[in-house]
Write an enzyme that holds these catalytic residues in place. Structure first.
Site: not given
Ligand SMILES: NC(=O)c1ccc[n+]([C@@H]2O[C@H](COP(=O)([O-])OP(=O)(O)OC[C@H]3O[C@@H](n4cnc5c(N)ncnc54)[C@H](OP(=O)(O)O)[C@@H]3O)[C@@H](O)[C@H]2O)c1
Length: 214
Positions: A146
């Protein structure tokens, strides 16, 4: 660039920050194309179109760009939000998981930006935002796949900013959501809505940045 009637492609819009952003931008008048593997959660977001896509193959990312342009005529704003976090020590991570981390977190954003930037340049307006994770991208025990993929996404953002920015009217920035309670980070203290509001404001302002916006 204002948001009203802007066509916005948001990847990873089926949950977490992406879903909250899709709802928020739709409420602000944007034409939102929401993309992810699971379509059911996106149906209730009030978006203009829903696209089922598995971004673990960048060929699908290319097809997604074509499908959204076919549906809405253009993409004004690209939000590379989809992300996968696979934990594990470097000694333990499988080749398959490593591959998926980079396909979803780096290669698909790369391909989407490459496909959609020319149209933005031609129109003299556009925004590309990449959702990064600077808390870990400098390296983090147990999160090698990651962390390395998010570092690569930061690098891609800077290259895009240099290639797209300035006189072209295309803004590029990286967005750090902080630590947000989602499927990817269940212990996060912050509500996804709060992070989505901040990102929506940055997109509405349409400013590129060398710094990572929070
Ligand atoms: N939450 C945090 O604290 C945090 C901190 C820093 C950065 N981020 C970043 O924020 C972004 C959003 O993440 P989140 O925290 O909101 O988590 P999340 O709820 O797990 O969302 C991740 C999204 O990515 C999609 N995804 C994953 N694998 C995929 C694939 N193979 N094809 C298409 N879509 C895919 C998932 O959709 P499906 O499973 O339906 O495909 C889901 O909609 C990510 O890039 C994460 O790295 C999050």
């Amino acid at each position: 660039m204002g948001l009203s009637s802007s066509v916005v492609l948001i990847t990873g819009a089926s949950s977490g920050i992406g879903a909250a952003l899709a709802r928020e931008l739709s409420a602000r008048g944007a034409v939102v194309a929401a993309a992810a593997r699971r379509t059911a959660p996106m149906d209730g977001l009030g978006v203009a179109s829903v696209h089922e896509v598995d971004l673990s193959d960048p060929v699908h990312a290319l097809a997604l760009a074509d499908a959204v342009v076919a549906a809405h005529g253009r993409v004004d704003i690209l939000v590379n939000n989809a992300g996968v976090r696979i934990d594990g020590a470097v000694t333990d991570v499988s080749l398959e998981d490593l591959d998926r981390s980079f396909q979803v977190n780096v290669l698909s954003p790369f391909v989407l930006a490459g496909a959609l930037l020319p149209g933005m340049r031609e129109r003299g307006a556009g925004v590309i935002a990449n959702v990064v994770a600077p808390q870990v991208s400098g390296g983090r025990r147990g999160m090698g796949a990651y962390a390395a993929s998010k570092a690569a996404l930061e690098s891609l953002t800077q290259t895009l900013r240099q290639e797209a920015g300035g006189a072209s009217g295309v803004a590029v920035f990286a967005f750090d959501p902080g630590w947000v309670r989602t499927e990817l980070a269940p212990d996060g203290p912050e509500d996804p809505q709060a992070a989505a509001l901040r990102l929506a404001d940055h997109l509405e302002a349409g400013r590129g940045s060398r710094e990572i916006l929070a």
